[in-house]
Scaffold this active site. Sequence first.
Site, PDB file in Angstrom:
ATOM      1  N   ASN A   9     -28.922 -30.085  47.947  1.00  0.00           N
ATOM      2  CA  ASN A   9     -28.584 -30.879  46.773  1.00  0.00           C
ATOM      3  C   ASN A   9     -29.105 -30.175  45.510  1.00  0.00           C
ATOM      4  O   ASN A   9     -30.306 -30.206  45.228  1.00  0.00           O
ATOM      5  CB  ASN A   9     -29.203 -32.275  46.908  1.00  0.00           C
ATOM      6  CG  ASN A   9     -28.824 -33.209  45.799  1.00  0.00           C
ATOM      7  OD1 ASN A   9     -28.564 -32.797  44.672  1.00  0.00           O
ATOM      8  ND2 ASN A   9     -28.814 -34.497  46.098  1.00  0.00           N
ATOM      9  N   LYS A  12     -31.179 -32.384  43.164  1.00  0.00           N
ATOM     10  CA  LYS A  12     -32.542 -32.625  43.642  1.00  0.00           C
ATOM     11  C   LYS A  12     -33.424 -31.414  43.343  1.00  0.00           C
ATOM     12  O   LYS A  12     -34.563 -31.555  42.918  1.00  0.00           O
ATOM     13  CB  LYS A  12     -32.513 -32.931  45.135  1.00  0.00           C
ATOM     14  CG  LYS A  12     -33.804 -33.505  45.657  1.00  0.00           C
ATOM     15  CD  LYS A  12     -33.699 -33.856  47.128  1.00  0.00           C
ATOM     16  CE  LYS A  12     -32.862 -35.100  47.322  1.00  0.00           C
ATOM     17  NZ  LYS A  12     -32.864 -35.558  48.731  1.00  0.00           N
ATOM     18  N   ASP A  65     -37.926 -36.187  52.167  1.00  0.00           N
ATOM     19  CA  ASP A  65     -37.043 -37.249  52.621  1.00  0.00           C
ATOM     20  C   ASP A  65     -37.321 -38.433  51.715  1.00  0.00           C
ATOM     21  O   ASP A  65     -38.479 -38.753  51.440  1.00  0.00           O
ATOM     22  CB  ASP A  65     -37.291 -37.612  54.083  1.00  0.00           C
ATOM     23  CG  ASP A  65     -36.139 -38.430  54.635  1.00  0.00           C
ATOM     24  OD1 ASP A  65     -35.011 -37.894  54.681  1.00  0.00           O
ATOM     25  OD2 ASP A  65     -36.351 -39.603  54.980  1.00  0.00           O
ATOM     26  N   ASP A 144     -29.671 -43.947  42.470  1.00  0.00           N
ATOM     27  CA  ASP A 144     -30.265 -44.087  41.132  1.00  0.00           C
ATOM     28  C   ASP A 144     -29.590 -45.168  40.277  1.00  0.00           C
ATOM     29  O   ASP A 144     -30.275 -45.859  39.516  1.00  0.00           O
ATOM     30  CB  ASP A 144     -30.236 -42.759  40.376  1.00  0.00           C
ATOM     31  CG  ASP A 144     -31.275 -41.766  40.877  1.00  0.00           C
ATOM     32  OD1 ASP A 144     -32.057 -42.107  41.791  1.00  0.00           O
ATOM     33  OD2 ASP A 144     -31.287 -40.635  40.358  1.00  0.00           O
ATOM     34  N   LYS A 163     -36.972 -40.374  33.881  1.00  0.00           N
ATOM     35  CA  LYS A 163     -37.182 -40.709  35.297  1.00  0.00           C
ATOM     36  C   LYS A 163     -38.236 -39.795  35.915  1.00  0.00           C
ATOM     37  O   LYS A 163     -39.061 -40.237  36.710  1.00  0.00           O
ATOM     38  CB  LYS A 163     -35.868 -40.592  36.067  1.00  0.00           C
ATOM     39  CG  LYS A 163     -36.027 -40.739  37.570  1.00  0.00           C
ATOM     40  CD  LYS A 163     -34.756 -40.376  38.318  1.00  0.00           C
ATOM     41  CE  LYS A 163     -35.004 -40.332  39.810  1.00  0.00           C
ATOM     42  NZ  LYS A 163     -33.922 -39.695  40.535  1.00  0.00           N
TER      43      LYS A 163
END
Length: 184
Positions: A9, A12, A65, A144, A163
């Site tokens: 990702n 991420k 995770d 999100d 965030k």
Amino acid sequence: MDPIFVTSNPDKRREVEDILGMKLLSASPEVHEIQHLDFAEVARAKAASARDALGDPPEPVIVEDSGIVFRAWNGLPGAFSRWFLEAVGVEGMLGMLSGERDRRALAVCVVAVSMRGEGIKTFRGEVQGEVATAPRGAGGFGWDPIFVPEGSSLTYAEMGEVKHEDSHRARAFREAGRWLARRG
């Protein structure tokens, strides 16, 4: 020695680099992911699988995770959040939660760091919050748009870069980053 962050990702990876304030080596080998309710068990197994898939490199291998836990569902979707999202998306998750009065939720991230010859160390970050009644915001990824952290009226997706200041992922990765820094 620069750690290798294993994720497929790119969002991420960018988020973690922002949190840690550094570039990470990146890899996305095929990693076996066990099915388990315990985030730490999943992360440990992923870290071991990633280290093996990368040929046991000298660098620290990092995986994570994460997921959202609905209080009304006794721990679900939890470590299965990814699978819930793939199957029904955030709209489907909201639909399944629509009959529940209790909208409290917990955002969880477990970072696992595998060190050659030293085993695996885990770091857990949690943020209490609640589930929004509808998706909101264009930022972020995954769930999100439906998670509102305690003390805020915005979803993670509405927060943008803010965030990263105190998310579940930020808490876990900052703890892991401090541990790695102490190791030199």
